[in-house]
Design a protein around this motif. Structure first.
Motif, PDB file in Angstrom:
ATOM      1  N   TYR A  74       0.830  -1.203   0.000  1.00 50.59           N
ATOM      2  CA  TYR A  74       0.000   0.000   0.000  1.00 50.59           C
ATOM      3  C   TYR A  74       0.869   1.259   0.000  1.00 50.59           C
ATOM      4  CZ  TYR A  74      -3.893  -3.120   1.183  1.00 50.59           C
ATOM      5  OH  TYR A  74      -4.831  -4.108   1.162  1.00 50.59           O
ATOM      6  N   GLU A  75       1.979   1.222   0.754  1.00 55.01           N
ATOM      7  CA  GLU A  75       2.869   2.381   0.790  1.00 55.01           C
ATOM      8  C   GLU A  75       3.506   2.612  -0.573  1.00 55.01           C
ATOM      9  OE1 GLU A  75       3.178   4.567   3.155  1.00 55.01           O
ATOM     10  OE2 GLU A  75       1.664   3.460   4.258  1.00 55.01           O
ATOM     11  N   THR A  76       3.907   1.527  -1.235  1.00 51.45           N
ATOM     12  CA  THR A  76       4.483   1.654  -2.573  1.00 51.45           C
ATOM     13  C   THR A  76       3.470   2.248  -3.538  1.00 51.45           C
ATOM     14  OG1 THR A  76       5.956  -0.233  -2.201  1.00 51.45           O
ATOM     15  CG2 THR A  76       5.531   0.381  -4.483  1.00 51.45           C
ATOM     16  N   ALA A  77       2.220   1.796  -3.432  1.00 48.29           N
ATOM     17  CA  ALA A  77       1.164   2.327  -4.298  1.00 48.29           C
ATOM     18  C   ALA A  77       0.984   3.826  -4.064  1.00 48.29           C
ATOM     19  CB  ALA A  77      -0.138   1.575  -4.044  1.00 48.29           C
ATOM     20  N   ARG A  78       1.041   4.260  -2.804  1.00 44.74           N
ATOM     21  CA  ARG A  78       0.899   5.688  -2.502  1.00 44.74           C
ATOM     22  C   ARG A  78       2.053   6.495  -3.093  1.00 44.74           C
ATOM     23  NH1 ARG A  78      -0.730   3.526   2.561  1.00 44.74           N
ATOM     24  NH2 ARG A  78      -2.944   3.893   2.958  1.00 44.74           N
ATOM     25  N   LEU A  79       3.272   5.950  -2.971  1.00 42.35           N
ATOM     26  CA  LEU A  79       4.434   6.652  -3.496  1.00 42.35           C
ATOM     27  C   LEU A  79       4.375   6.772  -5.015  1.00 42.35           C
ATOM     28  CD1 LEU A  79       7.278   5.093  -1.318  1.00 42.35           C
ATOM     29  CD2 LEU A  79       6.593   7.488  -1.325  1.00 42.35           C
ATOM     30  N   ARG A  80       3.964   5.701  -5.662  1.00 43.41           N
ATOM     31  CA  ARG A  80       3.947   5.686  -7.127  1.00 43.41           C
ATOM     32  C   ARG A  80       2.796   6.499  -7.711  1.00 43.41           C
ATOM     33  NH1 ARG A  80       4.977  -0.511  -9.163  1.00 43.41           N
ATOM     34  NH2 ARG A  80       7.115  -0.757  -8.456  1.00 43.41           N
ATOM     35  N   HIS A  81       1.667   6.482  -7.021  1.00 42.11           N
ATOM     36  CA  HIS A  81       0.460   7.081  -7.596  1.00 42.11           C
ATOM     37  C   HIS A  81      -0.191   8.043  -6.598  1.00 42.11           C
ATOM     38  CE1 HIS A  81       0.958   4.017 -10.677  1.00 42.11           C
ATOM     39  NE2 HIS A  81       0.944   3.088  -9.743  1.00 42.11           N
ATOM     40  N   PRO A  82       0.489   9.127  -6.284  1.00 46.59           N
ATOM     41  CA  PRO A  82      -0.080  10.081  -5.323  1.00 46.59           C
ATOM     42  C   PRO A  82      -1.397  10.654  -5.844  1.00 46.59           C
ATOM     43  CG  PRO A  82       1.820  11.014  -6.451  1.00 46.59           C
ATOM     44  CD  PRO A  82       1.786   9.573  -6.818  1.00 46.59           C
ATOM     45  N   GLY A  83      -2.348  10.809  -4.927  1.00 51.06           N
ATOM     46  CA  GLY A  83      -3.633  11.385  -5.289  1.00 51.06           C
ATOM     47  C   GLY A  83      -4.724  10.365  -5.528  1.00 51.06           C
ATOM     48  N   TYR A  84      -4.359   9.124  -5.758  1.00 50.29           N
ATOM     49  CA  TYR A  84      -5.356   8.081  -5.991  1.00 50.29           C
ATOM     50  C   TYR A  84      -5.826   7.489  -4.655  1.00 50.29           C
ATOM     51  CZ  TYR A  84      -4.396   7.975 -11.016  1.00 50.29           C
ATOM     52  OH  TYR A  84      -4.271   8.308 -12.343  1.00 50.29           O
ATOM     53  N   ASP A  85      -7.073   7.024  -4.636  1.00 45.02           N
ATOM     54  CA  ASP A  85      -7.612   6.279  -3.499  1.00 45.02           C
ATOM     55  C   ASP A  85      -7.195   4.820  -3.683  1.00 45.02           C
ATOM     56  OD1 ASP A  85      -9.137   4.754  -1.731  1.00 45.02           O
ATOM     57  OD2 ASP A  85     -10.850   6.115  -1.821  1.00 45.02           O
ATOM     58  N   ILE A  86      -6.155   4.438  -2.950  1.00 49.25           N
ATOM     59  CA  ILE A  86      -5.590   3.105  -3.200  1.00 49.25           C
ATOM     60  C   ILE A  86      -6.591   1.994  -2.879  1.00 49.25           C
ATOM     61  CG2 ILE A  86      -3.211   3.883  -2.824  1.00 49.25           C
ATOM     62  CD1 ILE A  86      -3.350   2.521  -0.074  1.00 49.25           C
ATOM     63  N   TYR A  87      -7.474   2.217  -1.914  1.00 47.52           N
ATOM     64  CA  TYR A  87      -8.427   1.164  -1.556  1.00 47.52           C
ATOM     65  C   TYR A  87      -9.535   1.043  -2.601  1.00 47.52           C
ATOM     66  CZ  TYR A  87      -5.975   1.467   2.879  1.00 47.52           C
ATOM     67  OH  TYR A  87      -5.003   1.473   3.843  1.00 47.52           O
ATOM     68  N   LEU A 133       0.051  -4.073  -7.859  1.00 48.58           N
ATOM     69  CA  LEU A 133       0.816  -2.915  -8.297  1.00 48.58           C
ATOM     70  C   LEU A 133       0.833  -2.807  -9.821  1.00 48.58           C
ATOM     71  CD1 LEU A 133       3.798  -3.063  -5.785  1.00 48.58           C
ATOM     72  CD2 LEU A 133       1.894  -1.440  -5.787  1.00 48.58           C
ATOM     73  N   ALA A 134       0.878  -3.964 -10.501  1.00 49.63           N
ATOM     74  CA  ALA A 134       0.832  -3.943 -11.964  1.00 49.63           C
ATOM     75  C   ALA A 134      -0.527  -3.437 -12.447  1.00 49.63           C
ATOM     76  CB  ALA A 134       1.118  -5.333 -12.511  1.00 49.63           C
ATOM     77  N   PHE A 135      -1.600  -3.911 -11.787  1.00 56.94           N
ATOM     78  CA  PHE A 135      -2.939  -3.455 -12.139  1.00 56.94           C
ATOM     79  C   PHE A 135      -3.060  -1.955 -11.873  1.00 56.94           C
ATOM     80  CE2 PHE A 135      -7.259  -2.301 -10.945  1.00 56.94           C
ATOM     81  CZ  PHE A 135      -8.014  -2.852 -11.974  1.00 56.94           C
ATOM     82  N   PHE A 136      -2.508  -1.496 -10.743  1.00 54.87           N
ATOM     83  CA  PHE A 136      -2.590  -0.081 -10.365  1.00 54.87           C
ATOM     84  C   PHE A 136      -1.931   0.788 -11.441  1.00 54.87           C
ATOM     85  CE2 PHE A 136      -3.163   2.316  -6.157  1.00 54.87           C
ATOM     86  CZ  PHE A 136      -3.481   3.500  -6.809  1.00 54.87           C
ATOM     87  N   ARG A 137      -0.768   0.341 -11.931  1.00 53.58           N
ATOM     88  CA  ARG A 137      -0.058   1.102 -12.957  1.00 53.58           C
ATOM     89  C   ARG A 137      -0.918   1.230 -14.216  1.00 53.58           C
ATOM     90  NH1 ARG A 137       5.769  -0.949 -14.301  1.00 53.58           N
ATOM     91  NH2 ARG A 137       4.618  -2.793 -14.924  1.00 53.58           N
ATOM     92  N   SER A 138      -1.537   0.103 -14.626  1.00 52.68           N
ATOM     93  CA  SER A 138      -2.408   0.129 -15.798  1.00 52.68           C
ATOM     94  C   SER A 138      -3.633   1.010 -15.553  1.00 52.68           C
ATOM     95  CB  SER A 138      -2.834  -1.297 -16.149  1.00 52.68           C
ATOM     96  OG  SER A 138      -3.742  -1.315 -17.221  1.00 52.68           O
ATOM     97  N   TYR A 139      -4.195   0.917 -14.342  1.00 47.85           N
ATOM     98  CA  TYR A 139      -5.381   1.704 -14.003  1.00 47.85           C
ATOM     99  C   TYR A 139      -5.060   3.200 -14.057  1.00 47.85           C
ATOM    100  CZ  TYR A 139      -9.355   3.505 -11.360  1.00 47.85           C
ATOM    101  OH  TYR A 139     -10.469   4.208 -10.975  1.00 47.85           O
ATOM    102  N   ALA A 140      -3.893   3.574 -13.508  1.00 52.04           N
ATOM    103  CA  ALA A 140      -3.509   4.994 -13.494  1.00 52.04           C
ATOM    104  C   ALA A 140      -3.287   5.526 -14.901  1.00 52.04           C
ATOM    105  CB  ALA A 140      -2.253   5.175 -12.641  1.00 52.04           C
ATOM    106  N   VAL A 191      -8.972   1.570  -5.777  1.00 54.54           N
ATOM    107  CA  VAL A 191      -8.305   0.843  -6.860  1.00 54.54           C
ATOM    108  C   VAL A 191      -8.157  -0.633  -6.493  1.00 54.54           C
ATOM    109  CG1 VAL A 191      -6.231   0.689  -8.284  1.00 54.54           C
ATOM    110  CG2 VAL A 191      -7.104   2.933  -7.594  1.00 54.54           C
ATOM    111  N   GLU A 192      -7.918  -0.909  -5.208  1.00 56.09           N
ATOM    112  CA  GLU A 192      -7.864  -2.316  -4.801  1.00 56.09           C
ATOM    113  C   GLU A 192      -9.204  -3.003  -5.065  1.00 56.09           C
ATOM    114  OE1 GLU A 192      -7.161  -5.280  -0.955  1.00 56.09           O
ATOM    115  OE2 GLU A 192      -7.075  -3.096  -0.665  1.00 56.09           O
ATOM    116  N   GLY A 193     -10.303  -2.293  -4.770  1.00 55.71           N
ATOM    117  CA  GLY A 193     -11.617  -2.848  -5.046  1.00 55.71           C
ATOM    118  C   GLY A 193     -11.815  -3.134  -6.521  1.00 55.71           C
ATOM    119  N   GLU A 194     -11.339  -2.215  -7.376  1.00 53.83           N
ATOM    120  CA  GLU A 194     -11.422  -2.431  -8.821  1.00 53.83           C
ATOM    121  C   GLU A 194     -10.598  -3.651  -9.232  1.00 53.83           C
ATOM    122  OE1 GLU A 194     -13.205  -0.199 -11.239  1.00 53.83           O
ATOM    123  OE2 GLU A 194     -14.132  -0.205  -9.240  1.00 53.83           O
ATOM    124  N   TRP A 195      -9.435  -3.796  -8.614  1.00 56.61           N
ATOM    125  CA  TRP A 195      -8.581  -4.950  -8.930  1.00 56.61           C
ATOM    126  C   TRP A 195      -9.230  -6.261  -8.479  1.00 56.61           C
ATOM    127  CZ3 TRP A 195      -5.410  -7.590  -5.019  1.00 56.61           C
ATOM    128  CH2 TRP A 195      -4.649  -8.619  -5.545  1.00 56.61           C
TER     129      TRP A 195
END
Length: 379
Positions: A330-343, A367-374, A345-349
């Protein structure tokens, strides 16, 4: 002379260097590491896998001599480009990455473009042994690239051919913790961290000597800057050592070695932290940048050190979708994609993955899905 003779000789020269691919019991040495046949039990760098917490950097790209000095942001972006290309990094293909990934928390892509141009013009020197003799191999860090004009667009880029060969034959690498990489505040600290991560797991070695000029080159000190040992130590070495000691899994020191009255060499020493010190490093990473700097410098008087903002807990509705991922994910997701609601995006994944075969590594898959989603849903 046949027209194609220079090309043939070039191929012979390269294959002479890379005996590991041809003769199973011969050795090819790159200064600072030794490459032997796979039967001897060594893993090739390209077979090492990044994970949710860390990325891989070939050792040859750690102990390199910069001809063109790079900034902290340049080095971070380059590490991200290497990670993004990792699955096909030794192949003659182009790679795609969203500019928002490289931009981080900045609103403008100007810094990304500036870094790409410096990386394209950067020439680095790698010490090698060629035909049994010391040699210097000069390579570009980044090949041609194509940048979308849209702020939320993509970047297409290439890894130069000669660099691909170096990476393909590498057998020494550094595993870099993303959280530490983004927390370090100077290029000297990041370089020192990479040097220690490359060496930290060596079983029978805990120190290494460098000429002063070699250390200056590896750390990327611009020519004509910090020319005296006292200035180099005060402005570059001491702050870098303090940061690495505070934030990484290792303690490190750099000891001056004199020839006569002048410092001509240094000895780099490292050792893994015990449990208490490692826990302190974990806690240091949780503080804001100002708080980390205060702790590193030991200046606690008259300064209010506040922890980073409280992280919103994972919502209960996600519990029915699957067990939580690692906190570091979750911390990595926040660092990579600031401004997104990581939870969210987790629900979407989770919804996307429902009915599919479970991922072998859920954290990396998220994290791979998050990158594609962003990329598809820019802010």
């Amino acid at each position: 002379m046949p027209a194609d003779l220079p090309y043939i000789l070039g191929e012979v020269a390269w294959r002479t260097i890379n005996l590991v691919e041809i003769l199973p019991h011969q050795r090819y040495k790159r200064k600072g590491c030794e490459v032997t046949d796979m039967a001897e039990g060594k893993i090739r760098t390209i077979e090492a896998r990044p994970n949710a917490e860390s990325l891989i950097k070939p050792g040859e790209l750690v102990d390199l001599i910069e001809v063109t000095p790079l900034s902290l942001n340049d080095r971070r972006i380059y590490n991200q480009l290497l990670e993004n290309a990792w699955d096909a990094i030794d192949k003659p293909v182009t790679h795609l990455i969203a500019k928002s990934v490289l931009r981080g928390s900045h609103n403008s892509n100007d810094r990304v473009g500036d870094s790409l141009e410096r990386l394209m013009s950067a020439i680095v020197k790698v010490a090698v042994i060629w035909d049994g003799e010391p040699a210097v191999e000069r390579v570009q860090l980044l090949g041609g690239n194509l940048e979308s004009g849209r702020a939320d667009g993509l970047l297409e880029y290439e890894i130069p051919a000669r660099l691909r060969k170096i990476i393909r034959n590498s057998q020494v690498f550094a595993r870099l913790q993303r959280e530490v990489m983004f927390a370090l505040s100077s290029k000297y600290a990041l370089t020192l961290y990479e040097m220690v991560q490359k060496r930290g797991n060596l079983r029978w070695k805990a120190s290494e000597k460098f000429t002063l000029e070699a250390l200056r080159g590896i750390m990327g000190v611009p020519k004509g800057k910090l020319t005296s040992w006292s200035n180099l130590k005060l402005r570059a070495i001491d702050p870098a050592v303090a940061e690495v000691n505070a934030l990484s899994d290792f303690m490190v020191e750099i000891v001056a070695i004199k020839t006569g009255r002048a410092v001509t060499h240094v000895e780099l020493r490292w050792w893994r932290k015990d449990g208490d010190a490692s826990g302190a490093a974990d806690r240091a990473l949780q503080f804001s940048k100002v708080g980390r700097r205060v702790r590193v410098e030991g200046k606690t008087e008259h300064v209010s050190v506040e922890p980073a903002p409280e992280v919103r807990p994972r919502p209960a509705w996600l519990d029915s979708r699957g067990v939580p991922l690692h906190t570091s994910t979750y911390e990595t997701a926040r660092l990579r994609h600031p401004g997104y609601d990581i939870y969210f995006v987790e629900g979407e994944w989770r919804a996307w993955a429902a009915g599919r075969e479970p991922a072998r590594d859920p954290d990396r898959a998220f994290l791979a899905f998050f990158r594609s989603y962003a990329e598809k849903n820019p802010l």
